[in-house]
Design an enzyme around this catalytic site. Structure first.
Site, short mmCIF file in Angstrom:
data_model
loop_
_atom_site.label_atom_id
_atom_site.label_comp_id
_atom_site.label_asym_id
_atom_site.label_seq_id
_atom_site.Cartn_x
_atom_site.Cartn_y
_atom_site.Cartn_z
N ARG A 1 17.68 -58.92 0.12
CA ARG A 1 17.64 -60.43 -0.29
C ARG A 1 18.05 -60.62 -1.54
O ARG A 1 18.63 -61.46 -2.16
CB ARG A 1 16.21 -60.90 -0.03
CG ARG A 1 15.11 -60.21 -0.60
CD ARG A 1 13.71 -60.80 -0.57
NE ARG A 1 12.79 -59.93 -0.99
CZ ARG A 1 11.65 -60.59 -1.29
NH1 ARG A 1 11.29 -61.96 -1.41
NH2 ARG A 1 10.52 -59.82 -2.04
N SER B 1 11.60 -66.73 -2.13
CA SER B 1 11.43 -65.55 -1.32
C SER B 1 13.04 -64.84 -0.86
O SER B 1 13.06 -63.99 -0.78
CB SER B 1 10.75 -66.03 -0.03
OG SER B 1 9.28 -66.51 -0.38
N GLU C 1 13.54 -77.17 8.36
CA GLU C 1 14.83 -76.19 8.62
C GLU C 1 15.78 -76.88 9.29
O GLU C 1 17.08 -76.65 9.27
CB GLU C 1 14.35 -74.86 9.43
CG GLU C 1 13.37 -74.05 8.58
CD GLU C 1 11.87 -74.66 8.47
OE1 GLU C 1 11.78 -75.31 9.00
OE2 GLU C 1 10.91 -74.05 7.49
N PHE D 1 12.39 -68.58 10.72
CA PHE D 1 12.32 -69.95 10.54
C PHE D 1 13.64 -70.66 10.76
O PHE D 1 13.73 -71.85 11.34
CB PHE D 1 11.53 -70.38 9.29
CG PHE D 1 10.09 -69.97 9.31
CD1 PHE D 1 9.22 -70.22 10.33
CD2 PHE D 1 9.86 -69.55 8.08
CE1 PHE D 1 7.86 -69.52 10.18
CE2 PHE D 1 8.39 -68.97 8.00
CZ PHE D 1 7.69 -68.97 9.12
N HIS E 1 13.43 -61.72 5.26
CA HIS E 1 12.40 -61.30 5.78
C HIS E 1 12.31 -61.14 7.22
O HIS E 1 11.57 -61.18 8.12
CB HIS E 1 11.16 -62.31 5.38
CG HIS E 1 10.84 -62.27 3.95
ND1 HIS E 1 11.84 -62.84 3.13
CD2 HIS E 1 9.60 -62.25 3.32
CE1 HIS E 1 11.26 -62.82 2.00
NE2 HIS E 1 9.64 -62.62 2.15
N ASP F 1 2.60 -59.89 6.75
CA ASP F 1 2.69 -61.56 7.41
C ASP F 1 2.45 -61.45 8.55
O ASP F 1 1.64 -62.28 9.38
CB ASP F 1 3.86 -61.95 7.04
CG ASP F 1 4.12 -62.76 5.78
OD1 ASP F 1 2.88 -62.76 5.04
OD2 ASP F 1 5.12 -63.12 5.00
N ARG G 1 12.92 -58.16 3.58
CA ARG G 1 12.19 -58.67 2.32
C ARG G 1 11.88 -57.40 1.29
O ARG G 1 11.95 -57.47 0.10
CB ARG G 1 10.57 -58.88 2.61
CG ARG G 1 9.76 -59.03 1.76
CD ARG G 1 8.25 -59.30 2.39
NE ARG G 1 7.37 -59.89 1.30
CZ ARG G 1 6.75 -58.92 0.43
NH1 ARG G 1 6.87 -57.70 0.53
NH2 ARG G 1 5.86 -59.33 -0.53
#
Ligand SMILES: Cc1ncc(C[n+]2csc(CCOP(=O)(O)OP(=O)(O)O)c2C)c(N)n1
Ligand SMILES: [Mg+2]
Lengths: 274, 312
Positions: free
Chosen positions: B8, B34, B55, B80, B105, B113, B163
């Protein structure tokens, strides 16, 4: 009925659990857990009809933590209620643990909805409320939303549908802590007049100070007894409330305290000699 | 010590470099810290559009910008982006508007998570959309290069980043990286392991352990799943005669699916697919997740032996 002082002490204990969980995991979401916890404590202790020994009791009231990242707050109250043990709290974010990163109905007793994706809980609550009505049950459905979460369009689809279907058994508690992930809501997406928006969508609206226990208890009473259409309790809160360096600080939306910060937090929460 | 970095961060660095092009705009959905678009936002707030936690809106804002001559880069967590799948299908892919979507991620590797955040179907669903380039780079250097190259493409894209940190593989080898071209990282003639994303370094570890047993494995970084590098796969069939795919993704429809589709239409070789076995993830550290999902290096090595055993 639990007194406001007892509720405050319970909330303090829950805050200790929350900070313990995120510190141990070195991950997770303290900010939104600390802002919601006074509300959760009052909801569970004064209003929600549930049976910790029978978490799947069919006619229970439903509680849906739509902002599922604020799971430490929910796990804390579930432990204090006896749905899970205090020992279970150490499983937060640990492989195989019932306290998954985001609340999950397949993993943890007392959890009614698997959340983690924002903007889903209210629609689910709508379904649960329609089911309650079909069964001619008195049970109520409570959905906790985040203020950043209100930016998801799906929330407003659900809000519109709830009023259209006159779901008096559907209730929202809004954790209006003014902060989301990256920054303050005001910087990310301005919210303008939130109470007016819900009123325009046909909801009963009440605003309270979300850290004043007397007002919160009143607010819960408002939700459970206002049954002419859906109702929302807008609770003005402070993200990270109870821990000075987390309070009103976007950095602690999703970050864990280090050891030094942890010690300070425990001191502030009245855990002497921690 | 192997240098480690998160892919990322490569995305974030690339956006900063692309900022020279005044047509490049960045779209965020409250996850810029993030996905790492935050660096661009800080340097170029006037060309950064905050979409709030929305989104679906973000994807179509991107479409509108692309149709007006801009080059939008939109990011959120991989999972998402999926909320806006139909927007991507009807509003972006169908009119072939060059909106570049980055899903960070991705995979079970994202960790504690838990399952709600662990996208294991993104590569599959975006692969089914005509016009869309689908990528899952393995290291920070290639992520940066591939992102930069996207700005010149006339089609939309989906790129998954990770991530957590993985080994840096391409420092000083920037010029070997090209959208649509797999990279041979190791040559061997017994079996070819084709991997993407965080699984490329696992594949290299597997090849090392196979070598210790006298088995020579090729390792390919197939960072682009679509368009798939068919000629490279045909060549691996000729030289190795047995294939393994490895991905942090459902075994259905991702890299393994893409390679299987290519094989059935063009050539033949036994293929073993290593991936998440059609189940959801759970909370755990990255390395624990690869074990629990049975996709880490030892599982790749075992699959390689099965593939070899199936040679005619
Ligand atoms: C659909 C979706 N998009 C993005 C996210 C990532 N995310 C997790 S928490 C969060 C911010 C939530 O803010 P808010 O609703 O205000 O919650 P709170 O302040 O109570 O923590 C974001 C963007 C998500 N979980 N779901
Ligand atoms: Mg908030």
């Amino acid at each position: 009925m639990t007194s406001p002082d007892e509720l405050r002490e319970l909330a303090r204990r829950c805050r200790v659990h929350i900070v313990n969980m995120v510190h141990r995991a070195q991950a997770g979401h303290p900010g939104g857990s600390l802002s919601e916890i006074d509300l959760l404590v009052a909801l569970y202790k004064t209003t929600l009809r549930v049976r910790p020994s029978d978490p799947r009791w069919e006619d229970r009231d439903r509680f849906i933590l739509s902002k599922g990242h604020a799971s430490p707050g929910m796990y804390a109250i579930l432990a204090e209620m006896g749905f899970i043990s205090e020992e279970d709290l150490t499983s937060y974010r640990v492989l195989g643990g019932i306290c998954q990163g985001h609340v999950d109905m397949k993993w943890c007793p007392g959890v009614d909805f698997s959340a983690g994706s924002l903007g889903m809980g209210l629609s689910f609550g709508l379904g649960a409320a329609i089911a309650g009505r079909l069964e001619e049950s008195e049970r109520q459905v409570y959905v906790m939303l985040g203020d950043g979460e209100l930016q998801e369009g799906s929330v407003w689809e659900a809000a519109m549908a709830a009023a259209h279907h006159e779901l008096g058994n559907l209730n929202v508690i809004l954790d209006r802590n003014r902060i989301q992930n990256d920054d303050f809501c005001e910087a990310q997406m301005r919210m303008f007049d939130i109470p007016a928006k819900w009123k325009a969508f046909g909801w009963n609206v009440k605003e309270i100070d979300g850290h004043n226990m007397e007002e919160i208890v009143d607010g819960m009473q408002f939700l459970s007894t206002t049954n002419s259409g859906p109702s929302i309790l807008i609770a003005h809160t402070v993200k990270g409330h109870g821990v000075s360096f987390m309070a009103d600080n976007p950095a602690f939306h999703g970050a864990a305290p280090n050891d030094e910060q942890y010690a300070l937090a425990m001191q502030e929460l009245g855990e002497v000699g921690a | 010590m192997t240098k480690m970095a998160a892919t990322r961060d490569g995305y974030g660095e690339a956006l900063l470099e692309l900022a020279n092009n005044p047509k490049v705009v960045v779209l965020e959905a409250d996850l810029g810290k993030s996905t790492k678009s935050l660096h661009f936002r800080k340097a170029h707030p006037e060309r950064t559009v905050s979409c709030g936690i929305g989104e679906q809106n973000m994807l179509l804002i991107g479409a509108g910008l692309a149709a007006s001559g801009y080059i939008p880069f939109a990011s959120t967590f991989a999972i998402f982006t999926e909320r806006a799948f139909e927007q991507m299908r009807n509003g972006v892919a169908r009119p072939n508007l060059a909106v570049h979507v980055c899903g960070s991620h991705g995979g079970t590797h994202t960790g504690t998570d838990g399952s709600s955040a662990q996208s294991i179907e993104d590569l599959a669903i975006y692969r089914t959309l005509p016009n869309v380039i689908v990528m899952n780079p393995s290291d920070v250097v290639s992520t940066k290069q591939l992102t930069i190259q996207l700005a010149d493409k006339a089609s939309p894209s989906y790129m998954r980043t990770a991530r957590n940190k993985t080994p840096v593989l391409y420092e000083g080898r920037e010029n070997e990286i090209e959208i649509g071209k797999g990279i041979v990282l190791k040559e061997g003639s017994d079996v070819a392991i084709i991997a993407c994303g965080v699984m490329v370094s696992e594949a290299l570890k597997a090849a090392e352990s196979l070598q210790a047993e006298g088995i020579q494995a090729s390792v390919v970084d197939m960072h682009t799943l679509k368009p798939l590098d068919g000629p490279l796969i045909d060549n691996l069939v000729l030289t190795c005669g047995a294939l393994v795919t490895a991905e942090d993704h459902n075994v259905i429809g991702g890299l393994g699916g893409a390679v299987a589709e290519h094989l059935t239409a063009n050539t033949y070789a036994p293929l073993e697919r290593v991936g998440v076995k059609d189940r959801f993830g759970e909370s755990g550290q990255s390395d624990e997740m690869l074990e629990v999902m049975e996709i880490s290096a030892p599982f790749i090595a075992a699959a390689a032996k099965r593939a070899i055993a199936r040679k005619a």
